[in-house]
Scaffold this motif. Structure first.
Motif, PDB file in Angstrom:
ATOM      1  N   MET A   1       0.736  -1.127  -0.089  1.00  0.00           N
ATOM      2  CA  MET A   1       0.057   0.012   0.174  1.00  0.00           C
ATOM      3  C   MET A   1       0.830   1.453   0.012  1.00  0.00           C
ATOM      4  O   MET A   1       0.516   2.062  -0.924  1.00  0.00           O
ATOM      5  N   TRP A   2       1.954   1.212   0.752  1.00  0.00           N
ATOM      6  CA  TRP A   2       2.666   2.207   0.657  1.00  0.00           C
ATOM      7  C   TRP A   2       3.501   2.727  -0.643  1.00  0.00           C
ATOM      8  O   TRP A   2       3.642   3.803  -0.835  1.00  0.00           O
ATOM      9  N   LYS A   3       3.875   1.444  -1.148  1.00  0.00           N
ATOM     10  CA  LYS A   3       4.650   1.751  -2.254  1.00  0.00           C
ATOM     11  C   LYS A   3       3.729   2.440  -3.431  1.00  0.00           C
ATOM     12  O   LYS A   3       4.164   3.227  -4.185  1.00  0.00           O
ATOM     13  N   ASP A   4       2.386   1.926  -3.299  1.00  0.00           N
ATOM     14  CA  ASP A   4       1.393   2.318  -4.512  1.00  0.00           C
ATOM     15  C   ASP A   4       1.137   3.775  -4.189  1.00  0.00           C
ATOM     16  O   ASP A   4       1.103   4.772  -4.970  1.00  0.00           O
ATOM     17  N   ARG A   5       1.023   4.288  -2.741  1.00  0.00           N
ATOM     18  CA  ARG A   5       0.840   5.474  -2.380  1.00  0.00           C
ATOM     19  C   ARG A   5       2.064   6.459  -2.767  1.00  0.00           C
ATOM     20  O   ARG A   5       1.699   7.732  -3.362  1.00  0.00           O
ATOM     21  N   ILE A   6       3.248   5.935  -2.601  1.00  0.00           N
ATOM     22  CA  ILE A   6       4.374   6.870  -2.705  1.00  0.00           C
ATOM     23  C   ILE A   6       4.427   7.119  -4.468  1.00  0.00           C
ATOM     24  O   ILE A   6       4.707   8.060  -4.870  1.00  0.00           O
ATOM     25  N   GLY A   7       4.132   5.722  -5.230  1.00  0.00           N
ATOM     26  CA  GLY A   7       4.547   6.105  -6.658  1.00  0.00           C
ATOM     27  C   GLY A   7       3.428   7.058  -7.409  1.00  0.00           C
ATOM     28  O   GLY A   7       3.811   7.615  -8.012  1.00  0.00           O
ATOM     29  N   ALA A   8       2.262   6.908  -6.832  1.00  0.00           N
ATOM     30  CA  ALA A   8       1.082   8.056  -7.327  1.00  0.00           C
ATOM     31  C   ALA A   8       1.468   9.159  -6.873  1.00  0.00           C
ATOM     32  O   ALA A   8       1.248  10.190  -7.696  1.00  0.00           O
ATOM     33  N   PHE A   9       2.028   9.589  -5.848  1.00  0.00           N
ATOM     34  CA  PHE A   9       2.564  10.792  -5.364  1.00  0.00           C
ATOM     35  C   PHE A   9       3.471  11.478  -6.434  1.00  0.00           C
ATOM     36  O   PHE A   9       3.533  12.661  -6.890  1.00  0.00           O
ATOM     37  N   ILE A  10       4.630  10.532  -6.697  1.00  0.00           N
ATOM     38  CA  ILE A  10       5.609  10.905  -7.645  1.00  0.00           C
ATOM     39  C   ILE A  10       5.287  11.145  -9.122  1.00  0.00           C
ATOM     40  O   ILE A  10       5.512  12.086  -9.729  1.00  0.00           O
ATOM     41  N   SER A  11       4.082  10.174  -9.461  1.00  0.00           N
ATOM     42  CA  SER A  11       3.456  10.371 -10.691  1.00  0.00           C
ATOM     43  C   SER A  11       2.899  11.633 -10.924  1.00  0.00           C
ATOM     44  O   SER A  11       2.855  12.339 -11.815  1.00  0.00           O
ATOM     45  N   GLU A  12       2.117  12.224  -9.848  1.00  0.00           N
ATOM     46  CA  GLU A  12       1.409  13.358  -9.845  1.00  0.00           C
ATOM     47  C   GLU A  12       2.207  14.425 -10.080  1.00  0.00           C
ATOM     48  O   GLU A  12       2.094  15.406 -10.847  1.00  0.00           O
ATOM     49  N   ARG A  13       3.297  14.519  -9.354  1.00  0.00           N
ATOM     50  CA  ARG A  13       4.330  15.597  -9.816  1.00  0.00           C
ATOM     51  C   ARG A  13       4.987  15.433 -11.052  1.00  0.00           C
ATOM     52  O   ARG A  13       5.285  16.567 -11.460  1.00  0.00           O
ATOM     53  N   LEU A  14       5.112  14.325 -11.628  1.00  0.00           N
ATOM     54  CA  LEU A  14       5.843  14.206 -12.811  1.00  0.00           C
ATOM     55  C   LEU A  14       4.647  14.754 -13.982  1.00  0.00           C
ATOM     56  O   LEU A  14       5.241  15.533 -14.886  1.00  0.00           O
ATOM     57  N   SER A  15       3.658  14.616 -13.568  1.00  0.00           N
ATOM     58  CA  SER A  15       2.686  14.874 -14.487  1.00  0.00           C
ATOM     59  C   SER A  15       2.614  16.191 -14.610  1.00  0.00           C
ATOM     60  O   SER A  15       2.420  16.996 -15.826  1.00  0.00           O
ATOM     61  N   ALA A  16       2.652  16.999 -13.429  1.00  0.00           N
ATOM     62  CA  ALA A  16       2.529  18.506 -13.376  1.00  0.00           C
ATOM     63  C   ALA A  16       3.619  19.295 -14.111  1.00  0.00           C
ATOM     64  O   ALA A  16       3.668  20.201 -14.982  1.00  0.00           O
ATOM     65  N   LYS A  17       4.921  18.459 -14.077  1.00  0.00           N
ATOM     66  CA  LYS A  17       6.063  19.091 -14.632  1.00  0.00           C
ATOM     67  C   LYS A  17       5.899  18.821 -16.064  1.00  0.00           C
ATOM     68  O   LYS A  17       6.148  19.692 -17.036  1.00  0.00           O
ATOM     69  N   LEU A  18       5.352  17.652 -16.598  1.00  0.00           N
ATOM     70  CA  LEU A  18       5.344  17.386 -18.308  1.00  0.00           C
ATOM     71  C   LEU A  18       4.334  18.255 -18.834  1.00  0.00           C
ATOM     72  O   LEU A  18       4.523  18.591 -19.815  1.00  0.00           O
ATOM     73  N   ASP A  19       3.146  18.645 -18.061  1.00  0.00           N
ATOM     74  CA  ASP A  19       2.285  19.342 -18.382  1.00  0.00           C
ATOM     75  C   ASP A  19       2.771  20.829 -19.013  1.00  0.00           C
ATOM     76  O   ASP A  19       2.314  21.449 -19.816  1.00  0.00           O
ATOM     77  N   LYS A  20       3.745  21.217 -18.466  1.00  0.00           N
ATOM     78  CA  LYS A  20       4.219  22.383 -18.523  1.00  0.00           C
ATOM     79  C   LYS A  20       5.439  22.448 -19.766  1.00  0.00           C
ATOM     80  O   LYS A  20       5.979  23.572 -20.432  1.00  0.00           O
ATOM     81  N   LEU A  21       5.712  21.061 -20.550  1.00  0.00           N
ATOM     82  CA  LEU A  21       6.699  21.152 -21.417  1.00  0.00           C
ATOM     83  C   LEU A  21       6.083  20.569 -22.679  1.00  0.00           C
ATOM     84  O   LEU A  21       5.098  19.822 -22.776  1.00  0.00           O
ATOM     85  N   ALA A  22       6.459  21.041 -23.983  1.00  0.00           N
ATOM     86  CA  ALA A  22       5.909  20.730 -25.248  1.00  0.00           C
ATOM     87  C   ALA A  22       6.449  19.093 -25.242  1.00  0.00           C
ATOM     88  O   ALA A  22       7.377  18.767 -24.803  1.00  0.00           O
ATOM     89  N   ASP A  23       5.706  18.296 -26.203  1.00  0.00           N
ATOM     90  CA  ASP A  23       5.978  16.934 -26.587  1.00  0.00           C
ATOM     91  C   ASP A  23       7.431  16.891 -26.915  1.00  0.00           C
ATOM     92  O   ASP A  23       8.045  15.574 -26.638  1.00  0.00           O
ATOM     93  N   ASP A  24       7.925  17.697 -27.736  1.00  0.00           N
ATOM     94  CA  ASP A  24       9.081  17.352 -28.430  1.00  0.00           C
ATOM     95  C   ASP A  24      10.236  18.315 -27.656  1.00  0.00           C
ATOM     96  O   ASP A  24      11.338  18.509 -28.363  1.00  0.00           O
TER      97      ASP A  24
END
Length: 457
Positions: A1-24
């Motif tokens: 459960m903790w591994k999934d929770r931590i993974g989801a937290f890091i993924s959310e931060r990654l998504s927020a960073k990627l949303d600010k960058l163009a695909d290329d």
């Protein structure tokens, strides 16, 4: 459960960073690499040294102060009767101070599973939480130790600062000896302040209190509780950058509630009492403004040696009647505004003459345990004693330029005891209230009175 929770937290931060960058954008690959769980956790463990978890912070004392902050779980504090951080128990929110750019690490440690934070799990050496940090137990232990260091003071030992508050507290018996003092450095109870803020916010703006306030405004019945905080003040910390004070302060937008601690306004008692006095004639009676004015007028009039005629007698009687009215008013105030038995329930009135207790506290006679007091009241010896006390007091006030003596004292006493619209009327009303006979019994000798009291203890 903790591994999934931590993974989801890091993924959310990654998504927020990627949303600010163009695909290329070529930086996408770097960002993706940085947010690999093992890489991101290792970087977070390094950056955790830039922040510190606290329950008691120095920053709110002064934003530029540098010194020791403390993290102490409320349940570990001594239990006291006074309100303090100890009252929070397990239901508390820790704060964090330090570099605002590293606050994402604290957000990681605040993640919860089944109501328990990751930080609390790591402090308790929870096996599942540690396994979620790294597959290698040694690496997991190293990461755990780095993260829990968040709760430890950053300096080698306790330290204060010139901008911090300091207080010398006398711990010994000699106020002149430096060794008998301990230097205290007060810290701000930030976890307690956050809990107070949350409670006050709910009490002021919650739906339940809004409904209660509306019912109160419309004077309607309401089965809820209305909360109000008169004199509430707000202290804003951090100005336009509340995050520079702490994380919780930022969440409150710098708002910190201050409950009113103003001293009560002094209001004069509705009735003055003969505290530690043997007689109301000692200080209480003369303290009445009308008594002082009338006494001054009577003294000046008698010192002017007026002619012995009807006008003189009427003038003297008018001034004397004013004094008698004031005396009756004084007695009425004490009899009506104070509870029956006040002369025996409070040691401040222990010195008061017994006859004056009979006069000023008549309803004490209705108490079952005051049978002797009731009998003494009904004997009606005490009005004569009150008349004598009044006469003695008035003679003392007039003595000096005026040749007053026993004859004048007898006159003053007679005036009081025969005051049909004042003193006597008050006695009649008291007799009605106590269901006592309206006549004054025939006087008995002292020996007869003592014999009767022995027969009726």
């Amino acid at each position: 459960m903790w591994k999934d929770r931590i993974g989801a937290f890091i993924s959310e931060r990654l998504s927020a960073k990627l949303d600010k960058l163009a695909d290329d954008d070529p930086r996408r690959a770097e960002v993706l690499a940085q947010h690999e769980p093992t890489v991101w956790l290792a970087d977070a463990a390094r950056r955790v040294a830039q922040i510190q978890a606290v329950t008691h912070s120095l920053k709110p004392i002064h934003p530029d102060a540098r010194g020791t902050n403390l993290y102490v779980e409320p349940s570990a504090l001594p239990s006291l009767a006074e309100l303090g951080s100890h009252a929070l128990g397990q239901q508390f929110v820790g704060d964090v101070v330090g570099n605002a750019a590293a606050l994402d690490v604290y957000k990681l440690l605040k993640l919860e599973v089944n109501g328990r934070s990751l930080l609390a799990a790591l402090l308790a050496q929870d096996a599942e939480a540690m396994a979620a940090l790294h597959a290698d137990p040694a690496q997991a232990q190293a990461l755990r130790d780095a993260f829990v260091s968040l709760t430890q003071p950053r300096a080698e030992g306790p330290s204060s600062h010139t901008l911090a508050k300091q207080l010398y507290w006398l711990t010994g018996s000699d106020a002149c000896a430096e060794a008998d003092y301990t230097l205290l450095a007060p810290l701000y109870a930030t976890s307690l302040a956050h809990a107070v803020h949350a409670q006050v916010q709910e009490d002021r703006f919650g739906d339940a209190n809004k409904a209660a306030r509306q019912a109160r405004r419309e004077q309607k019945a309401h089965d809820g509780v209305f909360h109000d905080y008169p004199g509430l003040a707000v202290q804003n910390m951090g100005g336009t950058k509340p995050q520079n004070i702490s994380q919780l302060n930022s969440e409150r937008r710098g708002m910190n509630y201050l409950l009113s601690s103003l001293p009560p306004r002094w209001e004069a008692s509705a009735v003055r009492m003969p505290v530690h006095a043997e007689s109301v004639f000692d200080r209480l009676f003369i303290a009445r403004p009308e008594v002082r004015r009338t006494l001054r007028a009577l003294r000046q009039f008698l010192e002017s040696e007026p002619e012995a005629n009807l006008a003189t007698r009427q003038r003297r009687e008018a001034l004397l009647d004013t004094l008698l009215d004031e005396l009756v008013a004084l007695a009425a105030e004490l009899q009506q505004l104070l509870p029956p038995g006040w002369t025996c329930d409070d040691e401040r009135f222990a010195k008061l003459d017994y006859e004056q207790k009979l006069w000023l506290d008549p309803l004490r006679a209705e108490r079952p345990e005051e049978a002797q007091f009731a009998r003494d009241w009904l004997w009606m010896d005490w009005p004569s004693a009150i008349g004598k006390s009044f006469a003695t007091w008035l003679n003392d006030q007039l003595r000096g330029k005026l040749p007053v003596g026993d004859a004048e004292a007898r006159e003053w006493k007679k005036e009081l005891l025969t005051d049909g619209d004042g003193f006597k009327q008050q006695l009649r009303e008291l007799r009605d209230k106590l269901d006592a006979p309206h006549y004054i019994p025939i006087r008995k000798t002292h020996e007869e009175l003592m014999a009767l009291r022995e027969q009726n203890p």
